[in-house]
Motif scaffolding. Structure first.
Motif, PDB file in Angstrom:
ATOM      1  N   GLN A 543      39.151  59.176  21.031  1.00  0.00           N
ATOM      2  CA  GLN A 543      40.608  59.384  21.032  1.00  0.00           C
ATOM      3  C   GLN A 543      41.301  58.472  22.044  1.00  0.00           C
ATOM      4  N   TRP A 544      40.812  57.255  22.190  1.00  0.00           N
ATOM      5  CA  TRP A 544      41.280  56.381  23.268  1.00  0.00           C
ATOM      6  C   TRP A 544      42.796  56.160  23.284  1.00  0.00           C
ATOM      7  N   PRO A 545      43.465  55.866  22.160  1.00  0.00           N
ATOM      8  CA  PRO A 545      44.913  55.618  22.255  1.00  0.00           C
ATOM      9  C   PRO A 545      45.691  56.790  22.824  1.00  0.00           C
ATOM     10  N   LEU A 546      45.391  58.006  22.356  1.00  0.00           N
ATOM     11  CA  LEU A 546      46.138  59.166  22.844  1.00  0.00           C
ATOM     12  C   LEU A 546      45.788  59.479  24.288  1.00  0.00           C
ATOM     13  N   ARG A 547      44.532  59.294  24.663  1.00  0.00           N
ATOM     14  CA  ARG A 547      44.149  59.566  26.051  1.00  0.00           C
ATOM     15  C   ARG A 547      44.781  58.545  27.004  1.00  0.00           C
ATOM     16  N   GLU A 548      44.905  57.302  26.553  1.00  0.00           N
ATOM     17  CA  GLU A 548      45.606  56.314  27.371  1.00  0.00           C
ATOM     18  C   GLU A 548      47.087  56.669  27.486  1.00  0.00           C
ATOM     19  N   LEU A 549      47.669  57.065  26.373  1.00  0.00           N
ATOM     20  CA  LEU A 549      49.068  57.482  26.391  1.00  0.00           C
ATOM     21  C   LEU A 549      49.264  58.707  27.275  1.00  0.00           C
ATOM     22  N   GLY A 550      48.233  59.564  27.330  1.00  0.00           N
ATOM     23  CA  GLY A 550      48.341  60.808  28.081  1.00  0.00           C
ATOM     24  C   GLY A 550      48.395  60.641  29.585  1.00  0.00           C
ATOM     25  N   ARG A 551      48.020  59.465  30.077  1.00  0.00           N
ATOM     26  CA  ARG A 551      48.091  59.239  31.534  1.00  0.00           C
ATOM     27  C   ARG A 551      49.554  59.305  31.981  1.00  0.00           C
ATOM     28  N   GLY A 552      49.873  60.273  32.792  1.00  0.00           N
ATOM     29  CA  GLY A 552      51.244  60.458  33.238  1.00  0.00           C
ATOM     30  C   GLY A 552      52.047  61.372  32.334  1.00  0.00           C
ATOM     31  N   LEU A 553      51.533  61.632  31.135  1.00  0.00           N
ATOM     32  CA  LEU A 553      52.223  62.522  30.201  1.00  0.00           C
ATOM     33  C   LEU A 553      51.586  63.898  30.183  1.00  0.00           C
ATOM     34  N   LEU A 554      50.246  63.938  30.307  1.00  0.00           N
ATOM     35  CA  LEU A 554      49.506  65.191  30.240  1.00  0.00           C
ATOM     36  C   LEU A 554      48.761  65.424  31.558  1.00  0.00           C
ATOM     37  N   PRO A 555      48.508  66.683  31.915  1.00  0.00           N
ATOM     38  CA  PRO A 555      47.800  66.975  33.169  1.00  0.00           C
ATOM     39  C   PRO A 555      46.302  66.732  33.030  1.00  0.00           C
ATOM     40  N   GLU A 556      45.637  66.588  34.163  1.00  0.00           N
ATOM     41  CA  GLU A 556      44.196  66.377  34.160  1.00  0.00           C
ATOM     42  C   GLU A 556      43.453  67.577  33.578  1.00  0.00           C
ATOM     43  N   GLU A 557      44.032  68.773  33.725  1.00  0.00           N
ATOM     44  CA  GLU A 557      43.396  69.966  33.174  1.00  0.00           C
ATOM     45  C   GLU A 557      43.172  69.840  31.657  1.00  0.00           C
ATOM     46  N   ILE A 558      44.014  69.051  31.010  1.00  0.00           N
ATOM     47  CA  ILE A 558      43.858  68.821  29.570  1.00  0.00           C
ATOM     48  C   ILE A 558      43.073  67.540  29.310  1.00  0.00           C
ATOM     49  N   LEU A 559      43.442  66.462  29.989  1.00  0.00           N
ATOM     50  CA  LEU A 559      42.794  65.172  29.736  1.00  0.00           C
ATOM     51  C   LEU A 559      41.314  65.175  30.108  1.00  0.00           C
ATOM     52  N   ALA A 560      40.963  65.853  31.190  1.00  0.00           N
ATOM     53  CA  ALA A 560      39.581  65.803  31.672  1.00  0.00           C
ATOM     54  C   ALA A 560      38.722  66.940  31.138  1.00  0.00           C
ATOM     55  N   SER A 561      39.281  67.801  30.341  1.00  0.00           N
ATOM     56  CA  SER A 561      38.523  68.947  29.842  1.00  0.00           C
ATOM     57  C   SER A 561      37.408  68.492  28.896  1.00  0.00           C
ATOM     58  N   ARG A 562      36.228  69.047  29.092  1.00  0.00           N
ATOM     59  CA  ARG A 562      35.095  68.745  28.217  1.00  0.00           C
ATOM     60  C   ARG A 562      35.023  69.700  27.027  1.00  0.00           C
ATOM     61  N   THR A 563      35.860  70.715  27.038  1.00  0.00           N
ATOM     62  CA  THR A 563      35.809  71.721  25.980  1.00  0.00           C
ATOM     63  C   THR A 563      37.176  71.861  25.328  1.00  0.00           C
ATOM     64  N   ARG A 564      37.192  72.471  24.154  1.00  0.00           N
ATOM     65  CA  ARG A 564      38.429  72.707  23.413  1.00  0.00           C
ATOM     66  C   ARG A 564      38.749  74.191  23.399  1.00  0.00           C
ATOM     67  N   GLY A 565      40.027  74.502  23.217  1.00  0.00           N
ATOM     68  CA  GLY A 565      40.434  75.890  23.144  1.00  0.00           C
ATOM     69  C   GLY A 565      39.867  76.573  21.910  1.00  0.00           C
ATOM     70  N   TYR A 566      39.425  77.808  22.090  1.00  0.00           N
ATOM     71  CA  TYR A 566      38.830  78.569  20.998  1.00  0.00           C
ATOM     72  C   TYR A 566      39.820  79.629  20.541  1.00  0.00           C
ATOM     73  N   GLN A 567      40.390  79.427  19.364  1.00  0.00           N
ATOM     74  CA  GLN A 567      41.425  80.310  18.859  1.00  0.00           C
ATOM     75  C   GLN A 567      40.823  81.635  18.388  1.00  0.00           C
ATOM     76  N   ALA A 568      41.559  82.725  18.665  1.00  0.00           N
ATOM     77  CA  ALA A 568      41.098  84.073  18.311  1.00  0.00           C
ATOM     78  C   ALA A 568      39.700  84.317  18.872  1.00  0.00           C
ATOM     79  N   GLY A 569      39.569  84.138  20.178  1.00  0.00           N
ATOM     80  CA  GLY A 569      38.270  84.227  20.829  1.00  0.00           C
ATOM     81  C   GLY A 569      37.608  85.582  20.740  1.00  0.00           C
ATOM     82  N   ASP A 570      38.373  86.614  20.375  1.00  0.00           N
ATOM     83  CA  ASP A 570      37.796  87.953  20.270  1.00  0.00           C
ATOM     84  C   ASP A 570      37.530  88.345  18.814  1.00  0.00           C
TER      85      ASP A 570
END
Length: 647
Positions: A543-570
């Motif tokens: 996802q290189w283009p979006l991750r490059e764009l994300g510098r300054g646009l998105l926080p590190e908590e999102i950019l550096a995350s190794r995992t994805r959100g799990y919807q309806a986790g229960d």
């Protein structure tokens, strides 16, 4: 946004009966609470119900009739290039402020005819009736987020936003189309224009239909993936272009009546939409309501499948903290029984619910938006096909073309970035598309991984034999084992025409909300498909283009995350609590005369009997229970709905 319907009799001296008109209007009214209007003349009836979602909707007075051509227009949608069209049509800016989108569209049709369709940008479906030549034009936008269905009966042609509206016509029976149900169960693309109902057809995205002289002809004015690749000297130029396109996609979707809301997860798609929307709104002093679905406190840190996290709150909060004009709300929701509300959702969309577990948190976000006065809800739907495409087909492409030195260099770059990915994966991923399906399936089974059709689909063996599922998949270029494809454009274009969100959008209109997805803006889709696959995997970065764009646009908590959100986790806890209820419904299915022909009821019973006590987060458990079992329950309920049989 509107819901549309119409009946055209073969002869102008046969009026539409008042009782039929009343039934159609009653069904339509659910999907447009603000206005209901109609036009009837010369054996033709046109109806619409309106949900006002833009300021200009307050000026809307459809059905519109052109004084110049006499055509009558029904328009369901939002026009994202109003100003550009107005300049081409010589509409003064002062006059444009007094025109609804539909008034611009009818002028475009008068000026350019069918060629106008390719000039219209935004989510839309329309019907244009010319009483003189008795010519009907139906059309959908290129992305297809607004629906259009049609049927030809004895002496009439009818169209509507949903099949259920057509079933309000006495001569239109509600019957299941068995081959389409097979395709749905096996996750295959449906036949062109096919629906789950016999005799009911749909327009695909980018298509239009002309009905004239007792004949209908489907034509296409747009298809994705045919514009070729963009060639730029510096990879950074693609990032700049992506930033421009995302901004251009978000801007027209901010035209709203009342407050603006946005889904905000911890993923790249919705967070990018929220960040760009907040920046644009901030320039005019406006605020953005950002809604994040979370489990109740104390249940957010539980187990999740590998590569996922249950709590999307921290990443979303970090993004919201970057923008002073974001009002962030954590919307706590638990997944009730997967059967709760299932019948109502089926009746609202005329389709099985593809993922019953996700429906509950989506509904919770919608309710939270409405409670705060919002009618518009931005999202990042299908962003993985556009802005957050991972670029992995490039790895398969290099391997398939024998460019092994380049492949090895790229694989090494990826290993440095993602050291937790085993070396074996690179070989397996790239070999998979070239190995015969039976051999690959056997190899994966031996290793205890992979998935066959029987793992994720409850289609009965009788149904599979009747339609020869493997042959049907081959004819449509569909891989039942999901092994990827070295052609990244093809891999992404297929779902654009397979996965329908239009009925979901209309169902949300019924609850007073207009969902809008900037990530599926036509111009943005075309731009993302034009980016060379190698750029998405530049220097081994997914996802290189979006991750490059994300510098300054998105926080590190999102950019550096190794995992994805799990919807309806229960979901598993809720499904476990509803196990007896699921068993009861399955027993009812056995009493039905045809459900057993479609679903593997014995296999579903075996899943209930072998219910796992723990380790539910294993991928194979999710595939068999969340996907196969619960989706089968939804399909069975849909069959009973179609056949009006509650046994």
């Amino acid at each position: 946004m509107s819901a549309l319907a119409g009946i055209i009799h073969a002869t102008p001296d046969r009026p539409v009966e008042r009782s039929t008109r009343d039934r159609l209007a009653a069904v339509l009214s659910r999907y447009g609470r603000d206005a209901q209007n109609g036009w009837s003349r010369g054996g033709a009836l046109l109806l619409r119900s309106l949900l006002r979602t833009t300021p200009e909707d307050c000026l809307d007075s459809q059905p519109l009739q052109s004084p110049a051509s006499g055509r009558v227009l029904l328009f369901d949608g939002r026009l994202d290039n109003r100003e550009a069209l107005a300049r081409q049509l010589d509409i003064a800016a002062a006059d444009l402020r007094l025109l609804a989108d539909s008034a611009v569209v009818i002028r475009a049709l008068d000026a350019w005819g069918e060629q106008a369709l390719d000039r219209l940008l935004g989510d839309f479906a329309l019907a244009s009736w010319e009483p003189g030549p008795r010519r009907l034009l139906l059309a959908r936008d290129a992305v297809g987020y607004r629906p259009m269905f049609w049927v030809r009966g004895e002496g009439f042609f009818a169209f509507a936003s949903l099949p259920k509206v057509l079933f309000a016509i006495p001569d239109v029976p509600r019957r299941l189309r068995e081959d389409a149900l097979h395709d749905y169960l096996c996750l295959l693309p449906l036949d062109k224009q096919a629906t789950l109902f016999h005799g009911i057809f749909r327009l695909e995205p980018g298509q239009y239909l002309v009905v004239e002289g007792g004949r209908e002809e489907v034509r296409r004015y747009h298809r994705f993936g045919e514009s070729g690749l963009l060639k730029l000297a510096d990879p950074r130029e693609y990032v700049d272009g992506l930033a421009e396109q995302i901004g251009r996609a978000v801007a027209p979707r901010l035209r709203a009546l009342g407050p603006l809301a946005c889904e905000l997860s911890s993923g790249l798609d919705s967070s990018t939409v929220a960040a760009v929307a907040a920046r644009q709104l901030g320039k005019t002093g406006q605020r953005l309501l950002a809604l994040t679905a979370v489990l109740p406190e104390g249940r957010r840190d539980g187990p999740a499948p590998p590569g996922f996290h249950r709590d999307e709150g921290p990443g979303a909060r970090a993004l919201a903290a970057m923008h002073a004009n974001i009002d962030h709300v954590l919307v706590e929701s638990t997944t009730p029984s997967p059967l709760q509300g299932l019948q109502e959702r089926i009746e609202s969309t005329d389709r099985p619910v593809f993922n019953p577990c996700n429906a509950h948190w989506v509904q919770a976000l919608g309710q939270a938006a409405q409670e705060r006065g919002a009618r518009t809800l931005l999202n990042g739907w299908q962003g993985n096909l556009t802005i957050s495409h991972d670029g992995l087909p490039w790895l398969q492409y290099l391997f398939s073309r024998g460019r092994l030195l380049a492949w090895r260099k790229l694989a090494r770059s990826m290993r440095r970035r993602y050291p937790w990915v085993p070396r074996r994966w690179f070989f397996e991923f790239c070999l998979a598309p070239h190995v015969p399906a039976s051999l690959w399936s056997a190899y994966q089974r031996r290793r205890g991984s992979g998935k066959d059709l029987a793992d994720y689909s409850a289609a009965s063996r009788v149904l599979q034999r009747r339609y020869d599922t493997p042959r049907r998949a081959r004819q449509r270029g569909w891989d039942l084992l999901y092994r990827g494809h070295p052609n990244g454009v093809r891999l992404r274009v297929q779902p654009l025409y397979q996965v329908e969100f239009a009925e979901t959008c209309l169902a949300m209109n019924a609850s007073g909300l207009d969902p809008r997805s900037p990530t599926m803006d036509r111009r943005l889709v075309e731009y993302c498909l034009s980016i060379p696959e190698a750029v998405y995997l530049h220097e081994g970065c997914l996802q290189w283009p979006l991750r490059e764009l994300g510098r300054g646009l998105l926080p590190e908590e999102i950019l550096a995350s190794r995992t994805r959100g799990y919807q309806a986790g229960d979901w598993f806890e809720s499904a476990t609590a509803a196990r007896a209820e699921l068993g009861s419904l399955l027993a009812q299915f056995r009493q039905h005369e045809s459900i057993g022909d479609y679903l593997d009821l014995d296999g579903l019973q075996q899943l209930l009997d072998d219910w796992p006590a723990d380790d539910w987060q294993r991928p194979e458990v999710e595939t068999r229970y969340r996907n196969k079992l619960l989706r089968a329950m939804s399909v069975g309920a849909f069959v009973r709905y179609v056949e009006n049989d509650n046994r």
